[in-house]
Design an enzyme around this catalytic site. Structure first.
Site, short mmCIF file in Angstrom:
data_model
loop_
_atom_site.label_atom_id
_atom_site.label_comp_id
_atom_site.label_asym_id
_atom_site.label_seq_id
_atom_site.Cartn_x
_atom_site.Cartn_y
_atom_site.Cartn_z
N TYR A 436 0.81 -1.22 0.00
CA TYR A 436 0.00 0.00 0.00
C TYR A 436 0.85 1.27 0.00
O TYR A 436 2.06 1.23 0.11
CB TYR A 436 -1.02 0.00 1.13
CG TYR A 436 -0.56 -0.16 2.55
CD1 TYR A 436 0.71 0.21 2.98
CD2 TYR A 436 -1.44 -0.66 3.51
CE1 TYR A 436 1.09 0.08 4.30
CE2 TYR A 436 -1.07 -0.80 4.84
CZ TYR A 436 0.20 -0.42 5.22
OH TYR A 436 0.56 -0.55 6.54
N GLU A 437 0.16 2.40 -0.17
CA GLU A 437 0.79 3.72 -0.32
C GLU A 437 1.77 3.78 -1.49
O GLU A 437 2.83 4.39 -1.41
CB GLU A 437 1.50 4.14 0.98
CG GLU A 437 0.58 4.29 2.17
CD GLU A 437 -0.53 5.28 1.93
OE1 GLU A 437 -0.41 6.12 1.02
OE2 GLU A 437 -1.55 5.19 2.65
N GLY A 438 1.40 3.13 -2.58
CA GLY A 438 2.28 3.03 -3.74
C GLY A 438 3.17 1.82 -3.59
O GLY A 438 4.05 1.80 -2.72
#
Length: 582
Positions: A436-438
């Site tokens: 997550y978060e890129g």
């Protein structure tokens, strides 16, 4: 069975010796009243909260998970009470401006707090982890009335925010999103659509939840250039419910105490944040903060895995070790921490955790300098370095957090595979941070293609200059400086090689990006340990930390730095095209 104690002595070492932060604070008017004793007092209180309130809920929260019924989410037993204790302690306000009720302390202190929260209870910390990024986003881009209306409630902890980007067809490519927003006569917007994988999208910790939502306006350009950002509260003024609901939570591999929600917006009222069709620019303020925090999750997992593996290795006796420290007599069976294979694992856990702590805190300190330094060139240089470090910290730290948790599980043997010893929970919890978060692949592309090649090497050149300056200083005190010089030379050479070949082979940087990021991660650890070894020599001989730092630095350069050459070889091997799968 699972224990956590904040590594306060090492945190103080990074603050005082490695970063020399107290001296830097005196040069920033916003922090000139802050000194090391006060900072250490904050760290001690945060460590006490993490160890005594959060850590005991880690395993029980994993076993119980969240419950979903009729659109409502109930968090595991004790989570709501822990959040109230967090609010009562003033922790949400730590690094926020006094204008909105914050304490105005450095992001460096907040980074240390975040490490402790994630190390002690990753699932619980998911509810609070996005708050500072949302605060920064609204403080930078929201209209004045929204700042005055909502920022004090975020700072006080009265409300918790979320980040609503992902849709079933739009993950890394947010330009594919379909959520719509339509302007109303009163200047607000009505949002319709669905989002998924929303951490804390619904919970019982606060009455209100502030959703920061990416959506598309009518007639907006296609792709990411047509995305806008909106603030959509769960509750409107007067306590009325907004038209946003949770229609389910995910059943996950890890962080089971964190409610990962699917949300439906059915004409929900919201307000535009920043400029129309420029939502990503506003959201990236939030995402960059979140990516640093996610990197600290990897650090937290490495630290907690190291602590528990070390404690177990001291207790578990198996076979005679081939060698022992001077003065330790042979027994029928020795603690496994005497055996070379286990010593290697435990030393690697220590070297990575302490090395990553210095680098991660350095990035937070650079963010403080980028906001608070008195002269513009210093602020610009600090921001440039912080932005370069962010994708490395996010991807490299989280990758190591998972790998090191797996190595720590090996120390426990068969016991590590059963839930009673909880290291298996750390392994499961740590895996999500790479996604997550890129995703880490996105971070690698961002680093090489945007931050290095796209910048024509300017920020990367600044980083090399900092590393070379340290190498020169280290050459006077330790042998590690010469090795750091050679490492800088290799980094500079491979950067130029990639840039030259990228002109004619467009895909090559994408093939090399993952190994380039890992090379930068190992190099930053080399920089970290060269400096740690140098400044630790200033400590008194009687301080055990002095010997520990020097021994760990020797271990890093002998056993772990050779990975840099492996990554260099892999970058050059990536010149060969990848076949397409058919």
């Amino acid at each position: 069975m699972w224990q956590y104690q904040a590594p306060l002595r090492d945190m103080q070492f990074v603050f005082e010796q490695w970063l020399q932060a107290p001296e830097a604070w005196q040069q920033m008017p916003a922090f000139e009243a802050l000194d090391l004793p006060l900072a250490c007092q904050v760290l001690e209180e945060a460590g006490r909260f993490s160890a005594q309130v959060l850590a005991p809920l880690n395993s029980s929260g994993d076993r119980q998970g969240c419950r979903f019924e009729s659109g409502q989410v109930t968090t595991p037993d004790g989570f709501a009470q822990a959040y109230q204790a967090y609010v009562d302690g003033g922790w949400p306000a730590l690094a926020c401006a006094e204008t909105f009720g914050g304490q105005g302390l450095p992001q460096l202190l907040d980074a240390a707090l975040q490490e402790m929260l994630y190390a002690s209870n990753h699932a619980w910390a998911m509810y609070t982890g996005i708050a500072h990024g949302a605060y920064l986003c609204l403080k930078t881009h929201a209209p004045e009335w929204i700042q005055q209306r909502y920022l004090p409630s975020i700072v006080s902890g009265e409300t918790l925010p979320t980040m609503c980007l992902t849709e079933p067809q739009a993950g890394s490519d947010v330009g594919l999103l379909r959520c719509r927003a339509e302007l109303q006569d009163d200047g607000s917007y009505r949002l319709s659509g669905s989002k998924l994988f929303i951490s804390g999208g619904e919970h019982d910790l606060t009455e209100d939840i502030l959703h920061l939502v990416l959506a598309r306006l009518p007639g907006a350009p296609t792709g990411s250039r047509g995305v806008s950002l909106f603030l959509v509260p769960k509750r409107l003024d007067g306590g009325l419910s907004n038209a946003v609901r949770c229609d389910g939570i995910e059943h996950k591999m890890g962080i089971k105490g964190s409610a990962t929600c699917s949300l439906v917006f059915d004409g929900a009222q919201g307000w535009l944040i920043g400029e129309a069709n420029r939502g990503l620019a506003a959201m990236f303020v939030m995402m960059n903060s979140a990516r640093l925090h996610v990197g600290l999750q990897g650090l937290g997992h490495a630290e907690s895995a190291s602590q528990n593996a070390s404690a177990y290795a001291l207790e578990r006796k198996q076979m005679r070790a081939p060698a022992r420290p001077v003065g330790v007599e042979a027994e029928v069976a020795d603690p496994i921490h005497f055996h070379p294979a286990m010593r290697r694992v435990l030393l690697e856990l220590r070297a990575y955790a302490e090395g990553m702590r210095a680098v991660g805190y350095w990035a937070a300190h650079l963010l403080d300098q980028s906001e608070q330094a008195e002269d513009l060139p210093t602020r610009q240089r600090a921001l440039q370095l912080a932005e370069l470090l962010t994708p490395v910290i996010k991807a490299f730290f989280t990758e190591q957090g998972f790998r090191l948790a797996s190595n720590a599980l090996q120390v426990f043997g068969g016991y590590g595979y059963v839930s009673e010893f909880a290291i298996e929970q750390t392994l499961r919890d740590s895996r999500i941070a790479m996604i997550y978060e890129g995703s880490n692949e996105i971070q690698a592309n961002d680093l090489l293609l945007r931050k290095v090649l796209g910048d024509e090497g300017r920020a990367f050149g600044q980083l090399l200059a900092v590393m070379r300056e340290e190498a020169e200083l280290a050459c006077n005190d330790t042998r590690f400086g010469a090795e750091l010089v050679q490492l800088c030379d290799k980094l500079e050479t491979v950067q130029l090689e990639i840039g030259d070949l990228a002109v004619t082979e467009r895909e090559y940087p994408y093939r090399a990006a993952g190994d380039f990021l890992r090379l930068c991660g190992v190099a930053l650890l080399g920089f970290s340990w060269a400096r740690a070894a140098r400044v630790s020599r200033l400590l008194p001989d009687s301080d055990p930390l002095r010997a520990n730092k020097l021994e760990t630095a020797r271990f890093f350069f002998a056993y772990l730095l050779p990975e840099a050459d492996q990554r260099l070889a892999a970058i050059r091997a990536a010149r060969a095209p990848l076949p397409f799968l058919i």
